[in-house]
Design an enzyme around this catalytic site. Structure first.
Site, short mmCIF file in Angstrom:
data_model
loop_
_atom_site.label_atom_id
_atom_site.label_comp_id
_atom_site.label_asym_id
_atom_site.label_seq_id
_atom_site.Cartn_x
_atom_site.Cartn_y
_atom_site.Cartn_z
N ASP A 120 -2.86 2.53 -5.81
CA ASP A 120 -1.88 2.53 -4.72
C ASP A 120 -1.84 1.22 -3.93
O ASP A 120 -1.42 1.21 -2.78
CB ASP A 120 -2.17 3.70 -3.77
CG ASP A 120 -3.48 3.53 -3.03
OD1 ASP A 120 -4.30 2.69 -3.46
OD2 ASP A 120 -3.69 4.23 -2.03
N GLU A 121 -2.27 0.15 -4.55
CA GLU A 121 -2.45 -1.08 -3.78
C GLU A 121 -2.31 -2.34 -4.65
O GLU A 121 -2.81 -2.36 -5.76
CB GLU A 121 -3.87 -1.03 -3.22
CG GLU A 121 -4.12 -1.77 -1.96
CD GLU A 121 -5.59 -1.62 -1.57
OE1 GLU A 121 -6.20 -2.64 -1.26
OE2 GLU A 121 -6.12 -0.50 -1.62
N ASP B 45 0.86 -1.18 0.00
CA ASP B 45 0.00 0.00 0.00
C ASP B 45 0.90 1.24 0.00
O ASP B 45 1.69 1.41 0.92
CB ASP B 45 -0.85 -0.04 1.27
CG ASP B 45 -2.10 0.79 1.14
OD1 ASP B 45 -3.17 0.29 1.51
OD2 ASP B 45 -2.01 1.95 0.68
#
Length: 363
Positions: free
Chosen positions: A110-111, A10
DNA sequence: CCCTCGATCAC
DNA sequence: CCTCATATCGAGGG
């Protein structure tokens, strides 16, 4: 007995961190990345902010005006979101991350998840090493810090990456799962949000240990079969979901805030048609067809409504999309008593593009 | 089984 | 004062 080693990455305060990268002088002060609505002024919400801003109580999702009030006396930056820039950095980061796992699953800008069972040779010590190398690589090549979680399944890996932020690395081995989860708030389980938390709070259920005491029968009554079994298993740290490469999206949608609240068809229609254009462009680019069209709206009181219809045949035509959206808009407005604040269009039931063919063309 | 719609989550 | 996008579930109706 099959056991896995799963990693979740993350990126820390991603959009705001991207802004700090291109303007390092921002690092010393609060940075808020904003999504300004079409209303002008400071109408809109905070997408992400850096940790300096969080110290003053700013959170993502918060109205921009609220954040400004909190930072009134502080030298801070409110920047408009620049998604194509974030996308570029995300793409580079994902390309790196991918190399560290046997299977890679993109979750969002973002992950991501990695199945590192093989690469770690089922050793959590080696897995920790992989996690640290991955973090170092992202940091040295892109300047981005991220938080990594490693566990025996996606659920635990995800909770781990959230456990220590920013720049965290948390590893929980199978035999540590129980002790790791028990004391934590139920809200730390992904999928348990505000509503679920409230309902369980009424029963005095606060910690995951408390949650574990509930009978599947009672969970079934409260949350339905599927959710109940998810919660039941999650509270015990159990999760069998495989890490799988994601293919295309199942739906595309666009929603915007109107310049002013309205319930006037003629006022709203042009916006709807623009959204149709955007979506149809994506459909063609992605070589897809849609079979369902939905018009969704948010009313002045912020409650939402939607109307959808299935087409006879899959289509990728703008005319078809506009025609259906227009009818749906008419229908939904006819039943409206409150005004419309935001309006959106969604296409779903997607399939791969097939050239126009009719039954007769086979003869 | 198929469709529609609201709700929830979380970005 | 309240962005934007995606996925999933369940209820209700055919």
């Amino acid at each position: 007995m099959s056991s896995r080693v799963i990693l979740h990455v993350d990126f820390d305060y991603f959009y705001a961190q991207c802004e700090e990268i291109r303007k390092p002088e921002l690092k010393t002060r609060p940075v808020c990345v904003c999504i300004f609505s079409d209303r002008g002024g400071d109408s809109g919400a905070i997408a992400t902010c850096n940790y300096k801003a969080r110290e003053f109580g700013v959170k993502s999702g918060m109205p921009i005006v609220f954040a400004k009030r909190k930072l009134e006396t502080i030298n801070s930056s409110f920047l408009p979101a620049d998604f194509s820039y974030y996308e570029e950095i995300s793409g580079k980061a994902m390309a790196i991350i991918q190399e560290y796992g046997d299977v890679f699953e993109y979750v969002g800008r973002d992950e991501a998840f990695l199945d590192i069972t093989k690469k770690s040779e089922m050793s959590f010590e080696k897995a920790a090493h992989i996690g640290q190398q991955l973090k170092n690589k992202i940091k040295s090549s892109l300047g981005i810090s991220c938080s990594v979680g490693i566990g025996p399944n996606k659920l635990i890996a995800k909770i781990c990456s959230d456990h220590k932020k920013p720049d965290g690395l948390t590893i929980v081995k199978p035999n540590e799962v129980r002790d790791f989860l028990s004391p934590q708030l139920i809200r730390t389980i992904p999928g348990i949000g505000k509503k679920t938390e409230e309902r369980l709070d009424e029963l005095g259920i606060n910690s995951i240990k408390d949650l574990e005491s509930l009978q599947i029968f009672d969970l079934n009554k409260m949350f339905g079969k599927k959710n109940a079994s998810y919660i039941f298993n999650a509270s015990r740290g159990l999760d069998e979901e495989p890490v799988t490469k994601r293919e295309g999206s199942l739906q595309y949608s666009r929603i915007v805030t109107l310049k002013s609240d309205s319930s006037d068809f003629e006022f709203i229609l042009p916006t709807v048609l623009e959204l149709c254009k955007e979506l149809q462009k994506i459909i063609v680019e992605e070589n897809k067809m849609f079979r369902s069209v939905t018009v969704q709206l948010v009313q002045t009181d912020l409650t939402s409504k939607s109307r959808s219809r299935m087409l006879k045949n899959p289509s990728n035509s703008l005319e078809e999309l506009e025609k259906n959206s227009k009818v749906l808009l008419e229908n939904i407005l006819r039943e409206q008593n409150t005004q419309v604040r935001r309006i959106g269009v969604k296409v779903s039931e997607l399939s791969e593009f097939k050239g126009q063919s009719s039954l007769t063309s086979y003869f």
